[in-house]
Design an enzyme around this catalytic site. Structure first.
Site, PDB file in Angstrom:
ATOM      1  N   SER A 156       0.841  -1.204   0.000  1.00  0.00           N
ATOM      2  CA  SER A 156       0.000   0.000   0.000  1.00  0.00           C
ATOM      3  C   SER A 156       0.869   1.244   0.000  1.00  0.00           C
ATOM      4  O   SER A 156       1.960   1.259   0.577  1.00  0.00           O
ATOM      5  CB  SER A 156      -0.868  -0.010   1.262  1.00  0.00           C
ATOM      6  OG  SER A 156      -1.453   1.238   1.456  1.00  0.00           O
ATOM      7  N   TYR A 173      -2.379  -1.341  10.707  1.00  0.00           N
ATOM      8  CA  TYR A 173      -2.614  -1.892   9.362  1.00  0.00           C
ATOM      9  C   TYR A 173      -1.436  -1.524   8.438  1.00  0.00           C
ATOM     10  O   TYR A 173      -0.834  -2.392   7.804  1.00  0.00           O
ATOM     11  CB  TYR A 173      -3.929  -1.354   8.769  1.00  0.00           C
ATOM     12  CG  TYR A 173      -3.999  -1.555   7.272  1.00  0.00           C
ATOM     13  CD1 TYR A 173      -4.220  -2.825   6.745  1.00  0.00           C
ATOM     14  CD2 TYR A 173      -3.795  -0.496   6.386  1.00  0.00           C
ATOM     15  CE1 TYR A 173      -4.242  -3.031   5.376  1.00  0.00           C
ATOM     16  CE2 TYR A 173      -3.824  -0.690   5.014  1.00  0.00           C
ATOM     17  CZ  TYR A 173      -4.045  -1.964   4.513  1.00  0.00           C
ATOM     18  OH  TYR A 173      -4.047  -2.162   3.157  1.00  0.00           O
ATOM     19  N   LYS A 202       1.815  -3.844   6.688  1.00  0.00           N
ATOM     20  CA  LYS A 202       2.243  -3.889   5.280  1.00  0.00           C
ATOM     21  C   LYS A 202       3.751  -3.634   5.171  1.00  0.00           C
ATOM     22  O   LYS A 202       4.468  -4.311   4.424  1.00  0.00           O
ATOM     23  CB  LYS A 202       1.477  -2.846   4.453  1.00  0.00           C
ATOM     24  CG  LYS A 202      -0.003  -3.134   4.300  1.00  0.00           C
ATOM     25  CD  LYS A 202      -0.232  -4.327   3.386  1.00  0.00           C
ATOM     26  CE  LYS A 202      -1.673  -4.732   3.306  1.00  0.00           C
ATOM     27  NZ  LYS A 202      -1.878  -6.027   2.652  1.00  0.00           N
TER      28      LYS A 202
HETATM   29  P1  NAD Z   1     -11.016  -7.450   0.817  1.00  0.00           P
HETATM   30  O1  NAD Z   1     -11.265  -7.451   2.294  1.00  0.00           O
HETATM   31  O2  NAD Z   1     -12.154  -7.201  -0.077  1.00  0.00           O
HETATM   32  O3  NAD Z   1     -10.334  -8.828   0.371  1.00  0.00           O
HETATM   33  C1  NAD Z   1      -9.452  -9.531   1.214  1.00  0.00           C
HETATM   34  C2  NAD Z   1      -9.855 -11.003   1.140  1.00  0.00           C
HETATM   35  O4  NAD Z   1      -8.960 -11.748   1.948  1.00  0.00           O
HETATM   36  C3  NAD Z   1     -11.264 -11.276   1.657  1.00  0.00           C
HETATM   37  O5  NAD Z   1     -11.950 -12.089   0.750  1.00  0.00           O
HETATM   38  C4  NAD Z   1     -11.036 -12.002   2.997  1.00  0.00           C
HETATM   39  O6  NAD Z   1     -12.086 -12.906   3.267  1.00  0.00           O
HETATM   40  C5  NAD Z   1      -9.712 -12.676   2.735  1.00  0.00           C
HETATM   41  N1  NAD Z   1      -8.912 -12.933   3.929  1.00  0.00           N
HETATM   42  C6  NAD Z   1      -8.609 -12.072   4.927  1.00  0.00           C
HETATM   43  N2  NAD Z   1      -7.816 -12.671   5.826  1.00  0.00           N
HETATM   44  C7  NAD Z   1      -7.602 -13.940   5.387  1.00  0.00           C
HETATM   45  C8  NAD Z   1      -6.865 -15.051   5.871  1.00  0.00           C
HETATM   46  N3  NAD Z   1      -6.187 -14.964   7.028  1.00  0.00           N
HETATM   47  N4  NAD Z   1      -6.860 -16.180   5.166  1.00  0.00           N
HETATM   48  C9  NAD Z   1      -7.561 -16.291   4.017  1.00  0.00           C
HETATM   49  N5  NAD Z   1      -8.287 -15.281   3.491  1.00  0.00           N
HETATM   50  C10 NAD Z   1      -8.295 -14.115   4.182  1.00  0.00           C
HETATM   51  O7  NAD Z   1      -9.852  -6.394   0.553  1.00  0.00           O
HETATM   52  P2  NAD Z   1      -9.329  -5.778  -0.825  1.00  0.00           P
HETATM   53  O8  NAD Z   1      -9.750  -4.356  -0.885  1.00  0.00           O
HETATM   54  O9  NAD Z   1      -9.643  -6.690  -1.938  1.00  0.00           O
HETATM   55  O10 NAD Z   1      -7.764  -5.784  -0.542  1.00  0.00           O
HETATM   56  C11 NAD Z   1      -6.932  -6.852  -0.966  1.00  0.00           C
HETATM   57  C12 NAD Z   1      -5.535  -6.604  -0.453  1.00  0.00           C
HETATM   58  O11 NAD Z   1      -5.076  -5.344  -0.936  1.00  0.00           O
HETATM   59  C13 NAD Z   1      -5.435  -6.553   1.074  1.00  0.00           C
HETATM   60  O12 NAD Z   1      -4.219  -7.178   1.477  1.00  0.00           O
HETATM   61  C14 NAD Z   1      -5.382  -5.069   1.361  1.00  0.00           C
HETATM   62  O13 NAD Z   1      -4.724  -4.777   2.556  1.00  0.00           O
HETATM   63  C15 NAD Z   1      -4.613  -4.558   0.153  1.00  0.00           C
HETATM   64  N6  NAD Z   1      -4.870  -3.149  -0.143  1.00  0.00           N
HETATM   65  C16 NAD Z   1      -6.162  -2.735  -0.320  1.00  0.00           C
HETATM   66  C17 NAD Z   1      -6.413  -1.395  -0.569  1.00  0.00           C
HETATM   67  C18 NAD Z   1      -7.840  -0.893  -0.740  1.00  0.00           C
HETATM   68  O14 NAD Z   1      -8.065   0.312  -0.644  1.00  0.00           O
HETATM   69  N7  NAD Z   1      -8.810  -1.739  -1.017  1.00  0.00           N
HETATM   70  C19 NAD Z   1      -5.347  -0.475  -0.658  1.00  0.00           C
HETATM   71  C20 NAD Z   1      -4.049  -0.948  -0.477  1.00  0.00           C
HETATM   72  C21 NAD Z   1      -3.815  -2.296  -0.230  1.00  0.00           C
END
Ligand code: NAD
Ligand code: UDP
Length: 345
Positions: free
Chosen positions: A124, A149, A153
């Site tokens: 991120s 959080y 990362k």
């Molecule tokens: P999201 O919550 O929609 O998807 C994450 C998925 O991971 C979910 O389906 C959840 O059920 C699954 N999950 C969580 N913990 C788990 C575990 N221990 N074992 C198995 N599955 C698990 O989030 P997203 O927006 O799709 O984000 C995906 C990734 O991108 C994350 O790592 C998030 O931190 C990162 N990210 C997201 C953003 C954003 O703004 N959406 C920005 C920067 C980074």
């Protein structure tokens, strides 16, 4: 090629699974459904006409991972699984470190034992911290992220660098996302936050569809052109395509590669509201309140490195991001629970 997508039932993961299937890859999804949706994966199968192998399980469960790698010949791992709510991470840091940090360590151990050494990690822009001149480029030193959080990362980035330094078989991409928004243009899959959305665009979408009365704009006294916060919003399908490019590039890149995934352009909160109003052809009621604690005034990506090294750049405009968000929200006012007829809070 067979790709393991952890967190593939979530927002960014499901869009990336769709892009992978459409590009001819076989996909195995591992998700514990803490924030993901079965329905999203069913819809991806419907949109692509391809099957997904689904394993319901946790990245922290070594037995589950060993079984998965034994049963499926995996070539590369796209690692999205993680918890992402900044406020929750401040209230419950241990859960965030166990899930995001310890879970990733277990995943890497299982990969190593299974002789799988290619990993694309969802990092991120938050790892840059505050105080850098804009735009943010990959050569800047990381800062101190404002939340557990964000620090989870940064810690994973450090662990992955150590891992690659210890064993030259590892090929690792750290993808630093800016602000992912939007939905697949079909309107079939999109972002489905549980409870009240923390992020701007899903909140606007829920106001537009009548689930919420008004938006609160957090501060109009920043030193930005209109006083509201500026971010680099990127269409989730551009982001998904960036993962495919990164994965392909990794096959010839030992060690750690870092790429920003952003558009290189910042937009203010008021610009986002105006773009959404154009897309939905309706007013978004809002009121201005005090700044949200921990928010930074403005940041956006330097996206030149990804363009030069991956031949990737974000093609979709802010208007397309808002039009696709609206298409998804209008067709699915209660997200994936629509078909079950369950109203969400
Ligand atoms: P999201 O919550 O929609 O998807 C994450 C998925 O991971 C979910 O389906 C959840 O059920 C699954 N999950 C969580 N913990 C788990 C575990 N221990 N074992 C198995 N599955 C698990 O989030 P997203 O927006 O799709 O984000 C995906 C990734 O991108 C994350 O790592 C998030 O931190 C990162 N990210 C997201 C953003 C954003 O703004 N959406 C920005 C920067 C980074
Ligand atoms: N924001 C807002 N109202 C909201 C949610 C967010 O005004 O209900 C603002 C926030 O202050 C920031 C921008 O919108 O300037 C993007 O916030 P978001 O939470 O979507 O992303 P992040 O802060 O993580 O970059």
């Amino acid at each position: 090629m067979r790709i393991l997508v952890t967190g593939g039932a979530g927002y960014i993961g499901s869009h990336t699974v769709l892009a992978l299937l459409n590009s001819g890859y076989e996909v195995v999804v591992l998700d514990n459904f803490s924030n993901g949706s079965w329905e999203a994966l069913l819809r991806v199968e419907g949109l692509t006409g391809k099957r997904i192998t689904l394993v319901e399980g946790d990245i922290g469960d070594r037995g589950c991972l060993d079984h998965l790698f034994a049963e499926n010949a995996i070539d590369s791992v796209l690692h999205f699984a993680g918890l992402k709510a900044v406020g929750d991470s401040m209230a419950d840091p241990l859960t965030y470190y166990v899930n995001n940090l310890a879970g990733t360590l277990t995943l890497c151990q299982a990969m190593s034992c299974a002789d799988v050494h290619e990993l694309v990690f969802s990092s991120s822009a938050t790892i840059y911290g505050d105080g850098h001149p804009m735009p943010l480029h990959e050569g800047l030193p990381s800062g101190r992220p404002a939340s557990p959080y964000g620090r989870s990362k940064l810690m994973v980035e450090e662990v992955l660098r150590d891992l690659a330094g210890s064993d030259n078989r590892w090929r690792i991409a750290l993808l630093r996302y800016f602000n992912p928004v939007g939905a697949h243009p079909s309107g079939e899959i999109g972002e489905d936050p549980q409870g009240a959305p923390n992020n701007l665009v899903p909140f606007i979408a829920q106001v537009a569809v009548g689930r919420r009365d008004e938006l609160v704009v957090y501060g109009n006294d920043y030193s930005t052109p209109d006083g509201t916060g500026v971010r680099d919003y990127i269409h989730v399908m551009d982001l998904a395509e960036g993962h495919l490019r990164a994965m392909v590039a990794l096959s010839e890149r030992p060690g750690v590669s870092v790429w920003n995934l952003g558009t290189g352009r910042g937009h203010s909160v008021l610009e986002v509201i105006a773009a959404f109003e154009r897309a939905a052809k309706r007013r978004i009621p809002y009121r201005i309140e005090a700044r949200r604690p921990g928010d930074i005034a403005a940041y956006w990506a330097d996206s030149a490195k990804a363009q030069a090294e991956l031949g990737w750049w974000a093609r979709r405009s802010l208007d397309e991001m808002m039009a696709d968000t609206w298409h998804w929200q209008q067709g699915n006012p209660c997200g994936y629970q629509r078909k079950l007829g369950i109203a969400t809070g």
